[in-house]
Design an enzyme around this catalytic site. Structure first.
Site, PDB file in Angstrom:
ATOM      1  N   ASP A 197      12.317   4.143   7.311  1.00  0.00           N
ATOM      2  CA  ASP A 197      11.577   4.392   5.934  1.00  0.00           C
ATOM      3  C   ASP A 197      11.267   5.732   5.780  1.00  0.00           C
ATOM      4  O   ASP A 197      10.457   6.326   6.501  1.00  0.00           O
ATOM      5  CB  ASP A 197      10.323   3.308   5.997  1.00  0.00           C
ATOM      6  CG  ASP A 197       9.842   3.147   4.354  1.00  0.00           C
ATOM      7  OD1 ASP A 197      10.238   4.364   3.618  1.00  0.00           O
ATOM      8  OD2 ASP A 197       9.166   2.122   4.156  1.00  0.00           O
ATOM      9  N   TYR A 243       8.744   7.586  -6.373  1.00  0.00           N
ATOM     10  CA  TYR A 243       7.697   7.985  -6.816  1.00  0.00           C
ATOM     11  C   TYR A 243       6.713   8.841  -6.262  1.00  0.00           C
ATOM     12  O   TYR A 243       5.742   9.431  -6.800  1.00  0.00           O
ATOM     13  CB  TYR A 243       6.830   6.851  -7.620  1.00  0.00           C
ATOM     14  CG  TYR A 243       6.392   5.714  -6.615  1.00  0.00           C
ATOM     15  CD1 TYR A 243       5.476   5.788  -5.809  1.00  0.00           C
ATOM     16  CD2 TYR A 243       6.954   4.436  -6.646  1.00  0.00           C
ATOM     17  CE1 TYR A 243       4.914   4.723  -4.950  1.00  0.00           C
ATOM     18  CE2 TYR A 243       6.594   3.478  -5.618  1.00  0.00           C
ATOM     19  CZ  TYR A 243       5.609   3.730  -4.814  1.00  0.00           C
ATOM     20  OH  TYR A 243       5.119   2.810  -4.059  1.00  0.00           O
ATOM     21  N   LYS A 244       6.897   8.953  -5.031  1.00  0.00           N
ATOM     22  CA  LYS A 244       6.206   9.979  -4.390  1.00  0.00           C
ATOM     23  C   LYS A 244       6.897  11.631  -4.380  1.00  0.00           C
ATOM     24  O   LYS A 244       6.608  11.979  -5.369  1.00  0.00           O
ATOM     25  CB  LYS A 244       6.096   9.537  -2.639  1.00  0.00           C
ATOM     26  CG  LYS A 244       5.132   8.178  -2.671  1.00  0.00           C
ATOM     27  CD  LYS A 244       5.337   7.627  -1.276  1.00  0.00           C
ATOM     28  CE  LYS A 244       4.715   6.279  -1.339  1.00  0.00           C
ATOM     29  NZ  LYS A 244       5.000   5.373  -0.191  1.00  0.00           N
ATOM     30  N   PHE A 301       2.963   1.530   7.289  1.00  0.00           N
ATOM     31  CA  PHE A 301       2.523   1.020   5.843  1.00  0.00           C
ATOM     32  C   PHE A 301       2.511  -0.552   5.841  1.00  0.00           C
ATOM     33  O   PHE A 301       3.815  -0.980   6.107  1.00  0.00           O
ATOM     34  CB  PHE A 301       3.477   1.778   5.062  1.00  0.00           C
ATOM     35  CG  PHE A 301       2.955   1.690   3.405  1.00  0.00           C
ATOM     36  CD1 PHE A 301       1.725   2.336   3.189  1.00  0.00           C
ATOM     37  CD2 PHE A 301       3.335   0.670   2.533  1.00  0.00           C
ATOM     38  CE1 PHE A 301       1.386   2.140   1.870  1.00  0.00           C
ATOM     39  CE2 PHE A 301       2.686   0.459   1.437  1.00  0.00           C
ATOM     40  CZ  PHE A 301       1.879   1.264   1.020  1.00  0.00           C
ATOM     41  N   ARG A 326      -7.225  11.977   2.569  1.00  0.00           N
ATOM     42  CA  ARG A 326      -5.656  12.458   2.640  1.00  0.00           C
ATOM     43  C   ARG A 326      -5.491  13.513   1.629  1.00  0.00           C
ATOM     44  O   ARG A 326      -5.641  13.290   0.491  1.00  0.00           O
ATOM     45  CB  ARG A 326      -5.140  11.108   2.465  1.00  0.00           C
ATOM     46  CG  ARG A 326      -3.709  11.054   3.108  1.00  0.00           C
ATOM     47  CD  ARG A 326      -3.054   9.668   3.189  1.00  0.00           C
ATOM     48  NE  ARG A 326      -2.870   9.351   1.977  1.00  0.00           N
ATOM     49  CZ  ARG A 326      -1.871   8.625   1.294  1.00  0.00           C
ATOM     50  NH1 ARG A 326      -0.884   8.242   2.129  1.00  0.00           N
ATOM     51  NH2 ARG A 326      -1.587   8.056  -0.033  1.00  0.00           N
TER      52      ARG A 326
HETATM   53  C1  LIG Z   1       4.543   4.001  -0.519  1.00  0.00           C
HETATM   54  C2  LIG Z   1       5.289   3.101   0.595  1.00  0.00           C
HETATM   55  C3  LIG Z   1       6.057   1.952   0.252  1.00  0.00           C
HETATM   56  C4  LIG Z   1       5.979   1.523  -1.116  1.00  0.00           C
HETATM   57  O1  LIG Z   1       6.664   0.318  -1.267  1.00  0.00           O
HETATM   58  P1  LIG Z   1       6.675  -0.121  -2.817  1.00  0.00           P
HETATM   59  O2  LIG Z   1       7.647  -1.318  -2.414  1.00  0.00           O
HETATM   60  O3  LIG Z   1       7.104   0.792  -3.840  1.00  0.00           O
HETATM   61  O4  LIG Z   1       5.261  -0.587  -3.291  1.00  0.00           O
HETATM   62  C5  LIG Z   1       6.774   1.417   1.438  1.00  0.00           C
HETATM   63  N1  LIG Z   1       6.674   1.948   2.528  1.00  0.00           N
HETATM   64  C6  LIG Z   1       6.019   2.867   2.915  1.00  0.00           C
HETATM   65  C7  LIG Z   1       6.168   3.321   4.334  1.00  0.00           C
HETATM   66  C8  LIG Z   1       5.262   3.717   1.995  1.00  0.00           C
HETATM   67  O5  LIG Z   1       4.771   4.854   2.359  1.00  0.00           O
END
Ligand SMILES: *Cc1c(COP(=O)(O)O)cnc(C)c1O
Length: 424
Positions: free
Chosen positions: A198, A223-224, A129, A383
């Site tokens: 992560d 939030y996921k 990401f 997705r």
């Molecule tokens: C969703 C996601 C994030 C989100 O980061 P924020 O700081 O909440 O914007 C970070 N890393 C990964 C791998 C994600 O899937």
């Protein structure tokens, strides 16, 4: 051939079926985007209203003690710990995933600088990401280190004596492919390399055992699959082996050993508490706790193992039905078929129209999302996330039926579905 009736029977027999009643599921919607923003728990509006009207509105400053506000990051962290194989007192819910990654990566760099100063490399995946890569890139610039990006099959060979840290996302946001955390961590450790994991697409979605895997550092998203609400606090875990070795760089007063001593110098709190920075958002933490409670609600039915079994059944069914019912429409599969390599989402590819097909599905109430390809190895992706807490087997059937109709009718070619929005 699987029929809709078969799917109905599977819903009836599903021991987790009633857990969907804990959610405010929007009507006439099949929500396959819980991997981006989980559905609101039914308990959240009432709990948030209570924090606002009672705790903030009436008790005001006394709430820090009276309603346990000050302990909230650790209290919610302890609940998340149960989902990721961490111990009590080892996780805090705080800040964003990006900010927490900055903290743990900095701490890992400090450890590497002390123990193995000749190691100047961080390895990650090219399709990680982007925010993870940006944070690593910025820190590498600051510390005179180098970020090396590789493809998944190149990771093993990239673990050399120059590498200080391996930073990976457990389940890939783009493909839904999952790493074997224990095996990869062991391979890194064998070469003297620290690991940062992560769990953004793992926590609440797949079983994780950080301690068993002997991981070093971990962050994840609220939030996921934890259903904590938009911009919910994220979480951070540090292996107790490392937690007290270094300060994290955002050494704010909430990470101080005695914040209310108001001393001019910083004394880090022991353990994970030092990974807090400043005053935390109580309304958001209250909502996040409701979200985490929805996942813990599966504990009497087998917890994460039961959720995982249902998630695999849902994603297997989706793949099977797409292949049976949408054959000949140019769809490909970007997600591994092998269970051990798959998270809780399925990504389809199509050379043309991926974005518009997702828009046409959304207009029909089937909410997935689109991720642009990179012009190379990764194609444009449709997705679909499957949250086993609230998605059922008939939902999968209906989603595929809509996809079939969108493809057969060609309605995705309409101009309104080809208009790009700011957020995809
Ligand atoms: C969703 C996601 C994030 C989100 O980061 P924020 O700081 O909440 O914007 C970070 N890393 C990964 C791998 C994600 O899937």
């Amino acid at each position: 051939m699987t029929t809709k009736e078969d799917c109905l029977q599977r819903d009836i027999q599903d021991p987790l079926r009633d857990l969907r009643d804990e959610f405010n599921l929007p009507v006439d919607t099949i929500y396959l985007d819980g991997n981006s923003l989980g559905v609101m728990p039914r308990a959240a509006p009432g709990r948030v209203a209570q924090v606002v009207t009672q705790e903030w509105g009436t008790d005001l400053i006394q709430s820090w003690n009276k309603h346990g506000w000050f302990q909230m990051p650790g209290k919610v962290g302890d609940k998340i710990a149960r989902l990721i194989g961490a111990g009590p007192g080892e996780v805090v819910a705080t800040d964003s995933t990006s900010v927490n990654l900055f903290k743990v990566l900095s701490a890992a760099m400090n450890i590497a600088a002390a123990d193995a100063p000749q190691r100047k490399r961080i390895v990650s995946e090219r399709s990680n990401f982007p925010t993870d890569l940006y944070i690593a890139e910025a820190l590498c610039k600051q510390h005179g280190m180098e970020l090396v990006l590789v493809e998944p099959e190149e990771i093993a060979a990239s673990l050399t004596a120059e590498v200080a840290i391996l930073m990976l996302t457990h389940v890939n946001y783009r493909t839904g492919a999952m790493h074997d955390m224990a095996t990869v961590t062991a391979a890194a450790h064998a070469e003297g390399i620290l690991t940062v994991w992560d769990l953004a697409h793992s926590a609440g979605a797949v079983p994780v055992d950080l301690k068993k895997a002997k991981a070093d550092f971990s962050v994840g998203c609220g939030y996921k699959y934890l259903n904590g609400g938009p911009g919910a606090p994220a979480f951070v875990w540090v292996n107790p082996l490392h937690a007290d070795r270094f300060w994290q760089p955002l050494a704010g007063w909430w990470g101080h050993a005695a914040p209310f001593a108001f001393t001019p110098d910083y004394q880090p709190a022991p353990g994970i508490t030092r990974y807090q920075c400043g005053t935390q958002p109580m309304i958001s933490l209250a909502a996040l706790e409701c979200g985490v409670d929805t996942v813990l609600g599966a504990e009497p039915f087998g917890g994460m193992a039961a959720l995982r079994a249902k998630s695999l059944a849902l994603t297997d069914l989706f793949i099977q039905l797409v292949e049976e019912r949408c054959a000949g429409h140019g769809l490909g599969l970007a997600t591994p078929r092998e269970h051990a390599l798959r998270g809780s989402q399925v990504c389809l590819t199509r050379d043309e129209g991926a974005y518009a097909i997702v828009q046409a599905l959304i207009a029909r109430g089937v909410i997935g999302d689109y991720r642009a390809g990179d012009g190379g190895r990764h194609k444009d992706i449709l997705r679909f996330g499957f949250t086993p807490l609230y998605i059922g087997f008939v939902d999968v059937w209906n989603a595929v039926e809509h996809l079939k109709q969108v493809l057969e009718s060609g309605e995705w070619k309409r101009p309104e579905f080809n208009q790009k929005h700011a957020v995809t």
